[in-house]
Every structure is written in C-alpha cells, then in structure tokens.
Design a protein around this motif. Sequence first.
Motif, PDB file in Angstrom:
ATOM      1  N   CYS B  31     -38.639 -38.608 -29.880  1.00 48.05           N
ATOM      2  CA  CYS B  31     -37.750 -37.486 -29.662  1.00 48.05           C
ATOM      3  C   CYS B  31     -36.875 -37.378 -30.899  1.00 48.05           C
ATOM      4  O   CYS B  31     -36.601 -38.384 -31.545  1.00 48.05           O
ATOM      5  CB  CYS B  31     -36.950 -37.795 -28.399  1.00 48.05           C
ATOM      6  N   PRO B  59     -39.984 -33.601 -28.356  1.00 41.24           N
ATOM      7  CA  PRO B  59     -38.926 -32.618 -28.132  1.00 41.24           C
ATOM      8  C   PRO B  59     -37.718 -32.904 -29.027  1.00 41.24           C
ATOM      9  O   PRO B  59     -37.637 -33.953 -29.675  1.00 41.24           O
ATOM     10  CB  PRO B  59     -38.554 -32.838 -26.663  1.00 41.24           C
ATOM     11  N   ARG B  86     -39.150 -27.580 -28.019  1.00 37.11           N
ATOM     12  CA  ARG B  86     -38.510 -27.846 -26.732  1.00 37.11           C
ATOM     13  C   ARG B  86     -37.172 -28.564 -26.944  1.00 37.11           C
ATOM     14  O   ARG B  86     -37.110 -29.559 -27.672  1.00 37.11           O
ATOM     15  CB  ARG B  86     -39.437 -28.711 -25.877  1.00 37.11           C
TER      16      ARG B  86
END
Lengths: 430, 302
Positions: B31, B59, B86
């Motif tokens: 991430c 994301p 995202r």
Amino acid sequence: MSAPGTFMAMESGAELLRFSTCGSVDDGKSTLIGRLLYDTKSIFEDQLAHVEDVSRRRGDEYTNLALLTDGLRAEREQGITIDVAYRYFATPRRKFIIADTPGHIQYTRNMVTGASTANLAIVLVDARQGVVEQTRRHALITSLLRIPHIVFAINKMDLVGWDEGVFRKIEAELRGFAARMDVADVSFIPLSALHGDNVVERSDKGPWYKGPALLHQLEHVHIASDRNLIDVRFPVQWVVRPQAKDHHDYRGYAGQVAGGVLKVGDEVVVLPSGFGSRIARLENFDGPLDEAFAPMSVTVHLADDVDVSRGDMLCRPANRPVVGQDLDAMVCWMGDLPLTPKNRYALKHTTRNVRALVQGIEYRLDVNTGHREQGVAKLERNDLGRITLRTTAPIFYDEYRRNRTTGSFILIDESTNGTVAAGMLLSEPR
Amino acid sequence: MPHYQLDHLTALEHEAIHVLREMAAERERPCLLFSGGKDSIVLLRLAEKAFRPARFPFPVMHVDTGHNFPEVIEFRDRRVRELQERLVVASVEDSIRRGRVVDPKGPRASRNRLQTTTLLDAIEEQRFDALIGGARRDEERARAKERIFSHRDEFGQWDPKNQRPELWSLYNTRLKQGEHFRVFPISNWTELDVWQYVKRERLELPSIYYSHERSVFARDGMLYAAAECVERLPSETPFREVVRFRTVGDMTCTGAVRSRAATIEDVIAEVAASRQTERGATRADDRATEAAMEDRKKEGYF
C-alpha cells in the motif's frame, strides 16, 4: 541534507558519487565527515546549534562535529558509531552519498554493507600510528568488495608536524599492500580533519604535497568507466501486463539493467529457457528509448511471444553469464549463529530466489593479515571466508570482479528471516 | 554528462523504481502512504513510472487526523481520481469514536501521535504487509540509519539496533505473519532533490507550498495557521502574514515560514539558500526531545 548555496550548477545535472568511509572515532573519521559537511556548507543552522548545545553539555573542549553523524540514542550515549549512516552533500560538480561505517572489527558486517554500493572508499589512517591492523583490515575489505577507488586519508598530520617522512613511509607501505590486493586506483592525501587542512581547500602546510585536497579528488575521480558496459545482463524484475482493453496485447519486461548496453533490434537469449528473440522496443514512462545501460530501470518488449517471467535473464547469444548450481564464493558472515557445512539458506541473486546448501568452507580469511586459514569448521559473525554452495536451481551469474550486480548474492536464514551473508561469486564452477 | 552516465536525479529515480518493483514482486499486500505532501506526490509519480500502463498493484492510503489543511484534502482526492487509483482513508476521528485513542484537549493538543494507532489498526484490518512511505534519510538523525526495506515486528515496532543489513540492491523482503515493512524508495533523496524533481516532472503541489497570505499566530518561535482545530492561548493573537509551508502535516504541529516564493523556481532558490532543515524549521513534533523521532518510529510512526 541538501547543500545550501550550491543549487545553481546542480540544476544542470550533476553526477552521483557514492563513497564509504572506514575508520574509527579515534582516527577522526566523524570529524572528517563533519568537516566535509561543514566546509561545503551542507550543515544547517539548527543541526549545528544542536551539536554545539550537546557538545557544551557534555563538556567537550570544541564543537564535536562527530555528533552530526551519530544518529541513534545509543550511539550518542556511548560515543560510538554502531550502524551505517547515510549522509548527503553536494558541490556544483557532484552529489555525494556517504555511507559512514564503523571501524571496529565487531562491525565488519556494517563496513561490508556500506562498501557494497560505494564507488570510492576513504580509509583513514592516523599519521601518529601509521599502518596498523585496522588499516590493513579496511583496505582488505575495500578491495574484496571491489570498490574501484581507494583514498587513504593520512589524518592528524598536524600532530606529526607535517613531517613528509611520516607520510611517505605510510604511503610506501600501503602501496605495496594495495598492489597485492589488486586495487586499480589508489591515492594518498595528508590532511588534518580537525583543522580542515587539505579537506576542502588545499593547505599551505606541508608544501611537499603536490596533490589535490580530498574534496577535489572526490569531485574529479573518473567513475564513468567503472560500470560494465560490455556484457548485456537484464534480470527480469516485473512483467507489465495491464488488465485493460486499451492494452490488450501489451507485455513488457521491466527491470534494472545490470550490465552492457541494450539496443533496439539486438538479438537476445532468455535464460534459463534458451529461447532467442529480438528487442522490439525499449521504453520507460517518458517514452521510447534507443538504448539502455546500467543502472537504468526500463521496460523491454521482445519481437516474439516467448515465455519470460521474473527471475529470468536476458543476455546476448554470444555473451552469456555462467549458468550454474555449484557456486564458489567469498562471503562475509553476518548471522548470530555460525555458518557450518550442510546448513541450508535462501539465496537471493539479482531477481532470482533459490535455496542453497553449504558444501564446504575452503578457508577463513584473517581480515587483519590476509592469511588464509584452512580446515576451519565454521564461520562466525563478521568472519570472511571462501565457501562452496549447491543451489536448488541454476543462477545466471558473472564473477563479482567483472560485475558487482550479477556477481553478488545474499543468504537468508529461513527460520529467522535474517540476512546472514553477503556473497561475492568467484570463478566458474568446477 | 559523459556518454552512458546518468545525472544524479535520474540515477535516484531509477533506484526508486527498482525498489517499487521489487516490493510489488515480492510482497502480497502493499500500500502506498499518501499524505498530500511533496514527498508522497513524488512517490505517486515514481509509481506511475514503475507500473504504467498498468494500474498500481496497491491502493493509496491516507491517515487523516481530521486536522489537515483543507487545500491538501482537496488535492488528495483530485490527484487520486486523476490517476484512477483506489484511495483508502484511515481516520483518526474514527479511532477516537471507537475509543481506540483519546482526543487530547487544550492549546498544545495534537493528534500527531494518535496517527500511529490509526495506522497500525488499518495495517491489521487490511492485512497490509508493505507500506511505501516518502521518508528521506536527510530529514532527521534517526532516519539516517533506516533501511530502504525497514522491518516492523507484529506490534509495528522498529528496532534500530537490530536491522537487517542491506547489501548492493538485494533486498531481503521476507516476513513472518503479522509483521510488515515500511519501504522508502526515496531514502537517498534530499529536500532539494525532491524540489528539483517536482520541477523537472512538472508536478502539481497543494497551494500551501507556495507563498500566500493567511491568518497565523506565533508560538515557540514558529508560525501556525489560525484554524478552528488549533486552540490558542489568550496571548496568541492571530495576524495576517505572507507565508508558505515547507512540510505538510497536521495543522496542529506544522509551522509556516515567511516567504515570497510563489513559483517552483522561487522555492528551489529558497530551499537552496535555507540555513534550516525543513523539519527543524517547521515541525513541533520533532522538537519534543533529542530522540523524538527515534522514539516515535520505534512505536510504529511513519
């Protein structure tokens, strides 16, 4: 830290030089780095104020520039450097990354770590002490790690009255040593880190010395030919396959060039499969490229639909790396538990992960004398030695002396996940 | 530049791309931590360079204290939308509502330290195993010693004395269950490198990085934005000043500097001539004690 006042020339794009410094607090290593940062105006007011404040509280007689480089609480409390610290400064010609490494024998592994990425090493010698055991150890490790340029900084010349005889004696001894170590480029600079003589500016002390100041040497040493631009080596790191309609047929092999110059149109072979193809396209995010060289991160497209995945390597048909499972290597042992024959480890080499079984220990290298001690049963933490390994699958490698990227590996203990060895590959398998 | 030689900024860029791809290849649930600050904006560009034309294999996550600059939140949402990636928002307000942490009160209250709990909770809930961050080694003493792949134990803690050696460009990316990495692709960049890169890549930044007039008040030799979430002492009277921010954090602990630097060229000139480090000049959170950053990092801070 960025260097105030030097951005103008930097904007045009300076070269990057990574260097390591070997020595202990007693040699004045931290003082030398502090001096380099201070005299190139790379120290900021708040950092200097902090150092002055701490020096005063500790009762030091002068501002202890060593405090600039010792970052961890334990280091400041004990007045020692434990770990590799990275420092940054720049001049109009170059940007520098310093890997500041501790000098004591129990931190040999940290020295090896700092040396692994360096283009140049500064080995500090205390002029009063001359060449001591530690000097030989630092020179030996530097040469084993194939750092192309070594600068012996003969420090504390002020304490020997800038006596040329002292300097020449040390120089002669180290020249002999360096010749045996097979180091390409060696230089010697008499200096005083404490007073700043021959660090950033040439000093009028010791007029018998006709060479450059240390910074001049760092700015001008020729590093362009240090990389291997001959043997094409492209370890595939990541396959780019967009899951989108617009890029339905897109299949790119991304990675960092490890050697040679890749050119569009070149014939290549994929290892281990041995399939041949041609480089159809070279690109990065900014657009197509005609060629790519180390250490560029690029994406390669092949003319044929061959099976290529992470851990594979592209090379030229007539210039291939060794493909082998029986490895002969020099290792620096870093694990808490010793290395013994029959131990198994995970081995990471370029983008390839395999497992390795220790076959045998050829010898342990005495890092202080260079003596090869045969018949040893194990290598302890901070030991250097030559070992043989057998891997579960072939790796594609070159001798470390020919290519530091395709010639190096690490061993990982699979029970602790610790990195337990730095390895440098030697000749072809027997 | 001699032939077959990269300038320093390109060399740093290619190193960072290598780090990102290595992480994506060897970790399952990465991430990217995005604060809306310049360093994480650079990270987003580097991720584009590493993975386009495909989507990012991770994301983007923002830890929102609820006390962020509105300009930065607006920028965050717009940038992530443009990239079509995202966004995960981990909210300190949520942690307070759920009773995980207590909201400090008073004029010197800051939610800075609370972020650690919110961050570690999000890592556990989302089962992230590698968090890409924009920390640089030139920022702070403790960070000078940090690895590019920096290990965190199952409590999210950093053990500075027991770090894995990092050799060549061979990263040991192995973890045990519940542990994670903080991955710092721009470890070797300086503040000036970041600004030069922002210029070279023509990256848009939140407006607060450039000179503007706003209502501020003085505290401990620093200027703070006068905002509802920052409680002032009776003596702290707000006044108008032309300022800009050198770092972007929570409004309660991020100071402004007086500056007329309105363009990227002005900022580069100002940074290059600056005699104060960016965190020293403007971050109250690092001033608490001599080892403030080392202590917070050990607990699991960014």
